[in-house]
Design an enzyme around this catalytic site. Structure first.
Site, PDB file in Angstrom:
ATOM      1  N   ASP A  55      16.632   7.480   5.380  1.00 16.38           N
ATOM      2  CA  ASP A  55      15.264   7.524   4.839  1.00 16.38           C
ATOM      3  C   ASP A  55      15.256   7.239   3.344  1.00 16.38           C
ATOM      4  OD1 ASP A  55      14.122   8.143   7.223  1.00 16.38           O
ATOM      5  OD2 ASP A  55      13.905  10.283   6.828  1.00 16.38           O
ATOM      6  N   GLU A  84      11.927   5.159  17.079  1.00 21.82           N
ATOM      7  CA  GLU A  84      11.989   4.665  15.702  1.00 21.82           C
ATOM      8  C   GLU A  84      13.379   4.952  15.099  1.00 21.82           C
ATOM      9  OE1 GLU A  84       9.478   6.898  13.117  1.00 21.82           O
ATOM     10  OE2 GLU A  84       9.530   5.403  11.506  1.00 21.82           O
ATOM     11  N   HIS A  85      13.787   6.220  15.144  1.00 23.04           N
ATOM     12  CA  HIS A  85      15.100   6.629  14.626  1.00 23.04           C
ATOM     13  C   HIS A  85      15.944   7.118  15.792  1.00 23.04           C
ATOM     14  CE1 HIS A  85      12.230   7.562  11.295  1.00 23.04           C
ATOM     15  NE2 HIS A  85      13.133   6.930  10.578  1.00 23.04           N
ATOM     16  N   TYR A 143       0.851  -1.178   0.000  1.00 27.90           N
ATOM     17  CA  TYR A 143       0.000   0.000   0.000  1.00 27.90           C
ATOM     18  C   TYR A 143       0.892   1.236   0.000  1.00 27.90           C
ATOM     19  CZ  TYR A 143      -3.719   3.227   0.842  1.00 27.90           C
ATOM     20  OH  TYR A 143      -4.608   4.252   0.684  1.00 27.90           O
ATOM     21  N   HIS A 155       7.346  15.900   9.241  1.00 23.79           N
ATOM     22  CA  HIS A 155       6.445  14.889   8.696  1.00 23.79           C
ATOM     23  C   HIS A 155       4.991  15.164   9.058  1.00 23.79           C
ATOM     24  CE1 HIS A 155       8.615  11.750   6.658  1.00 23.79           C
ATOM     25  NE2 HIS A 155       9.557  11.737   7.577  1.00 23.79           N
ATOM     26  N   HIS A 163      -1.824 -39.873  19.801  1.00 24.56           N
ATOM     27  CA  HIS A 163      -0.444 -39.409  19.645  1.00 24.56           C
ATOM     28  C   HIS A 163       0.526 -40.492  20.142  1.00 24.56           C
ATOM     29  CE1 HIS A 163      -2.251 -35.424  19.152  1.00 24.56           C
ATOM     30  NE2 HIS A 163      -1.074 -34.917  18.865  1.00 24.56           N
ATOM     31  N   GLN A 165      12.351  15.123  11.275  1.00 20.03           N
ATOM     32  CA  GLN A 165      11.222  14.301  11.715  1.00 20.03           C
ATOM     33  C   GLN A 165       9.977  15.137  11.937  1.00 20.03           C
ATOM     34  OE1 GLN A 165      10.343  11.021  11.554  1.00 20.03           O
ATOM     35  NE2 GLN A 165      12.340  11.379  10.658  1.00 20.03           N
TER      36      GLN A 165
END
Lengths: 439, 439
Positions: A370, A336-337, A139, A271, A429, A268
């Site tokens: 990135d 995240e970073h 996506y 964004h 079994h 960042q």
């Protein structure tokens, strides 16, 4: 009115640090009941009526009329034409990025994506075979956040894994196609593409329609509708992760030019108003320099308003007692970073347990990661780096255990299995194991 | 009335094969709205009221009164006492199984769970570091399906991964503790255990309470409440997978004694009336022999009624044109357990793309894999082997990308990143890269 970069100023020696810190970090994924219900309806409609439902939603949400879903398909010729029509600078940059991303993911596949097996002393073969998924959907958001780099980051690991069919879904509101996105799809080896977005795109991929093939896994970021749809189809198909707002944490020892750190924090913050930029540093005077640099550099940026809102709402400059304490706080955030903006990045790296990606040294601005350093930019957000990993080749592979027990091995293993199976009350079994025992 | 094993008899040459096959395979996870609502309430209550809510639900659902959650904790002494109190045969079998499971998962960690890195021609360091999760929760069903082997299969990979804290949750309805489960927890290195079950156990692990520590990931099977709770907390914490009914598919060329194949089919069918046992074979006479063996062997089994219901409801003996066609059909099913009951298992294995685990050759009955061969018995069900993998060490590790760009590397990468960032309208990203360029 002059825009100001006004992140919160915190200090770990403050008596209120813990509560101030918790307040800054707080973020929870909205679980909007209205969105959830609408997404459930869209999924049900697409499952039941297929192409017809997809066409209706595309007309309604993306103002894009089509007589058939086939009309919404992007041809390979169209992807190639977009690529060939780029400026030389853009084409070269995209090609260079694709090459590096591919080369990194090939190394990743070699390092951790290979089948393995061994025989034990009884001659029993044990191992796992690693195989690619048959067909995946990626996506790609459209509209204001259409990122060609995300096409590369989702499609290339799938291609390197050996997935034979990669289906791209990208909304094109009003029919407006982004040539860079199409060109990236061409370079990244997308097999088929459709200009379909939102929950209806996820639904079409998860259930399949007469025109859109059903896939085994869906990856890629999206808005709240896409995220809710992915979470809802999880289990019928695989999904990568549910992404929250982007985050950067910079650990600084004061050796990097303050302008560089200021711009990294901005990169960042630009964004999204919910994005989070945090600086951790034991040097108060350096923090002041970064704060001054932020106010000086902010006005020159086109997305200054978003940056200012992100910083005042969620940003923080945190003065720590030491670099060691800064590392501990970073582990609590699991960003995240994570930039280690230090002259000794390898001294601090081993102390950092949780992060999506670690950028070592002053020259490694997150922006290089990135776009083109090679590693994936799809990374765990909102503290999920505590338990999840960057998107990778492994997300497009699956493992099958292999077991081959020799007649001899079946004698010892069979006795063990028999005792344990009877302990669990599973006599069939036990009998299956016992039938292989020599009399 | 004599019980009959009455799986459907299908043939790929039949004109109605496709529809008969689809009808047999059909299974969908119930999405029971009432269960979902109750689970949402339980999660909200535990998030808000912590221990008090856990105690109330434990009293209500497990008929277990306690004054505090601390009273529900299993001490290490209790785990050890359970282990020491087993019969010698059970203790040895459990120990042997734990040793083999550990040794396999150590091999797995070595093969695909190691950090890696390299430097490219510009001196840029790229790679990933692999680290264990800090703390995980494992859910172990209680009551009628209390499986000590599942304790080993969940806890040992976590321990091998290096997870320092493993919290086990096991319901003990009416206070009835299963000594084998406790002994398995002792052998597998469980750090702390609580006699708490259901959605309230998942809630306590996901949110943390005053007594139960918050974990990073929850693994392990459970009933519909547990499954719904896991799906709901997914994202806040990691989860393994949502398991459906167990399945076995036997690919037979007719060279294995029919009794063995019959008992192998039973060993899945005995789990659950919804379990699925399927035989694919090109030899009609052999299929008849297996069917006869099933009817002969069925009455001697304590769980014969469950087996009969599972076989008549979901079982199938499928006559195929060839072993090649049998392999193709197996790929469409993507079974959890796949036995290649053939004298040439390695001839067919490469044709099999999707399965949780493949058992090669007549001696490799699935039951050995369930208990003690070494590979994990937590496997993808309901066709999810198309995109997911057995539980493994990798489920208890996460990866962090590492990037260290040299000054020289920043010159080429920076130009590429700058062009791409400007193409995406992200000027702060572009400027961050450009600041590192030499004038």
């Amino acid at each position: 009115m002059k825009l100001l970069a006004a992140p919160a100023r915190l200090s770990t020696v403050s008596a209120t640090f813990e509560q101030d810190f918790a307040a800054r970090l707080h973020w929870s994924a909205e679980q909007d009941a209205a969105i959830e219900q609408r997404v459930a309806d869209i999924l049900a409609q697409v499952a039941e009526r297929g192409d017809a439902a997809v066409l209706e939603y595309t007309a309604r949400f993306d103002r894009l009329q089509a007589a058939s879903v086939a009309e919404l398909e992007l041809t390979q010729a169209e992807l190639q034409a977009a690529h060939d029509g780029l400026s030389a600078a853009q084409r070269e940059a995209l090609t260079a990025a694709a090459r590096r991303v591919r080369s990194y993911h090939e190394a990743q596949k070699k390092a951790c994506g290979q089948s393995w097996s061994y025989r034990d002393e009884d001659g029993t073969l044990l191992g796992q075979k690693v195989t690619p998924l048959d067909r995946v959907g990626i996506y790609v958001p459209g509209g204001k956040a259409a990122y060609p780099s995300s096409v590369l980051m989702n499609a290339i690991p799938a291609q390197v894994a050996g997935v034979p069919e990669i289906i791209m879904m990208v909304p094109t509101p009003g029919g407006d196609k982004n040539p860079l996105v199409l060109a990236a799809a061409y370079l990244a080896g997308v097999t088929r593409g459709f200009t379909i977005g939102g929950a209806q795109a996820v639904a079409a991929l998860a259930h399949g329609t007469a025109t859109v093939p059903k896939v085994d896994k869906i990856t890629g970021p999206g808005n709240a509708y896409v995220a809710s749809a992915k979470k809802r189809v999880f289990g019928q198909v695989g999904i990568d992760m549910i992404a929250g707002p982007s985050e950067i944490l910079v650990l600084a020892d004061g050796s990097t030019p303050p302008d560089w750190v200021a711009m990294d924090l901005f990169s960042q913050a630009e964004h999204d108003e919910l994005a989070q930029a945090i600086l951790l540093c034991p040097d108060a005077a350096y923090i002041d320099q970064v704060a001054q640099a932020m106010n000086r550099l902010l006005p020159e940026l086109p997305r200054a308003e978003i940056i200012a809102k992100s910083l005042s709402g969620r940003g923080a400059l945190i003065h720590t007692r030491s670099m060691e304490e800064a590392c501990e706080i970073s582990n609590r955030i699991a960003p995240e970073h994570l930039e280690i903006s230090s002259s000794e990045p390898h001294r601090w790296e081993p102390l950092l347990r949780h992060a999506g990606a670690i950028f070592l040294g002053a020259f490694t601005t997150e922006s290089l990661g990135d776009y083109c350093a090679g590693p994936n930019h799809v990374l765990p957000t909102s503290g999920t780096a505590r338990f999840s990993s960057p998107l990778g080749v492994y997300d497009f592979q699956k493992r099958t255990s292999l077991i081959e027990v020799s007649e001899q091995g079946a004698q010892t293993l069979g006795r063990t299995a028999s005792v344990l199976a009877r302990g669990e009350g599973l006599q069939a079994h036990a009998r299956a194991a016992e039938l292989r025992l020599k009399p």
